[in-house]
Design a protein around this motif. Structure first.
Motif, PDB file in Angstrom:
ATOM      1  N   ASN A   1       1.760   6.003  -7.172  1.00  0.00           N
ATOM      2  CA  ASN A   1       0.584   6.720  -7.681  1.00  0.00           C
ATOM      3  C   ASN A   1       0.706   8.235  -7.533  1.00  0.00           C
ATOM      4  OD1 ASN A   1      -0.673   4.376  -8.502  1.00  0.00           O
ATOM      5  ND2 ASN A   1      -1.764   4.108  -6.569  1.00  0.00           N
TER       6      ASN A   1
ATOM      7  N   ALA B   1      -1.559   1.926 -12.136  1.00  0.00           N
ATOM      8  CA  ALA B   1      -1.845   1.764 -13.568  1.00  0.00           C
ATOM      9  C   ALA B   1      -0.962   0.656 -14.150  1.00  0.00           C
ATOM     10  CB  ALA B   1      -1.596   3.075 -14.294  1.00  0.00           C
TER      11      ALA B   1
ATOM     12  N   GLN C   1      -1.672  -3.620  -9.045  1.00  0.00           N
ATOM     13  CA  GLN C   1      -2.678  -3.191 -10.014  1.00  0.00           C
ATOM     14  C   GLN C   1      -4.094  -3.355  -9.466  1.00  0.00           C
ATOM     15  OE1 GLN C   1      -2.613  -5.292 -13.777  1.00  0.00           O
ATOM     16  NE2 GLN C   1      -4.623  -4.530 -14.350  1.00  0.00           N
ATOM     17  N   GLU C   2      -4.408  -4.554  -8.965  1.00  0.00           N
ATOM     18  CA  GLU C   2      -5.791  -4.888  -8.640  1.00  0.00           C
ATOM     19  C   GLU C   2      -6.247  -4.349  -7.286  1.00  0.00           C
ATOM     20  OE1 GLU C   2      -5.799  -9.137  -9.218  1.00  0.00           O
ATOM     21  OE2 GLU C   2      -5.390  -8.899 -11.369  1.00  0.00           O
ATOM     22  N   LYS C   3      -5.386  -4.392  -6.288  1.00  0.00           N
ATOM     23  CA  LYS C   3      -5.813  -3.949  -4.955  1.00  0.00           C
ATOM     24  C   LYS C   3      -5.440  -2.495  -4.677  1.00  0.00           C
ATOM     25  CE  LYS C   3      -5.602  -5.211  -0.041  1.00  0.00           C
ATOM     26  NZ  LYS C   3      -7.019  -5.108   0.250  1.00  0.00           N
TER      27      LYS C   3
ATOM     28  N   ASN D   1      -4.562  -0.098  -7.150  1.00  0.00           N
ATOM     29  CA  ASN D   1      -4.875   0.823  -8.252  1.00  0.00           C
ATOM     30  C   ASN D   1      -3.670   1.461  -8.929  1.00  0.00           C
ATOM     31  OD1 ASN D   1      -7.700   0.460  -7.880  1.00  0.00           O
ATOM     32  ND2 ASN D   1      -7.519   1.741  -6.045  1.00  0.00           N
TER      33      ASN D   1
ATOM     34  N   GLN E   1       0.844  -1.210   0.000  1.00  0.00           N
ATOM     35  CA  GLN E   1       0.000   0.000   0.000  1.00  0.00           C
ATOM     36  C   GLN E   1       0.872   1.249   0.000  1.00  0.00           C
ATOM     37  OE1 GLN E   1      -3.753   0.746   0.320  1.00  0.00           O
ATOM     38  NE2 GLN E   1      -2.574   2.428  -0.571  1.00  0.00           N
TER      39      GLN E   1
END
Length: 167
Positions: free
Chosen positions: A79, A127, A121-123, A125, A72
């Protein structure tokens, strides 16, 4: 500020900023011990090395739930800056492995990298176009594979943050 004055290029400045943010964001008290996690700047990239026991169970490419807080925080940094590409690189020790799902250390290293990329990617976000999954098998050891402790040092995932100045 002193470190920033040494930056020669845009890439250098971006790397220093990313490394600073990573070290600030990833509070080492959340992690087992400093030896399980390190951030280094090498030439034009920022490298984060994570011991396999922080992400996976032995001989497995399934991410453990204890990996989530660390991933995270990495995702937050990734991000926060549009112009970063991220290569996730799996490394193993030299002991051979062969199971129904894993042919050898090449498989294990790539499957581990793919697991991290999918989770980012999936948990979290990130890109997918920013992500690269790769494996090095046992061919870039940090130390000789001659003891249990040394093999543990060689089992790691490297996150390589590459500034993409085209973005």
């Amino acid at each position: 500020a002193e470190k920033l004055s040494k930056a020669k290029t845009l890439k250098d400045s971006m790397n220093l900023a990313v490394a600073y943010n990573l070290e600030k964001v990833i509070n080492k008290s959340d992690l087992n011990e400093d030896k399980d996690f390190s951030v280094n700047i090498q030439e034009t990239v920022v490298m984060i090395s994570i011991a396999d026991n922080m992400l996976f169970n032995t001989g497995s490419y399934q991410l453990s739930s204890k990996a989530n807080p660390l991933l995270q925080k990495l995702a937050d940094v990734i991000n926060s800056e549009e112009s970063l590409d991220v290569m996730v690189e799996g490394h193993t020790d030299s002991r051979t492995i062969s199971t129904a799902n894993i042919a050898d250390n090449w498989d294990l290293s790539v499957l581990r990298a793919t697991s991290v990329v999918r989770k980012l990617q999936e948990k979290f976000n990130v890109a997918p176009e920013k992500l690269i999954a790769s494996g090095r098998s046992s061919y870039q050891p940090l130390v000789e594979n001659d003891s249990k402790e040394n093999r543990a040092k060689n089992r790691r995932t490297r996150i390589i943050i590459l500034p993409n100045i085209d973005k």
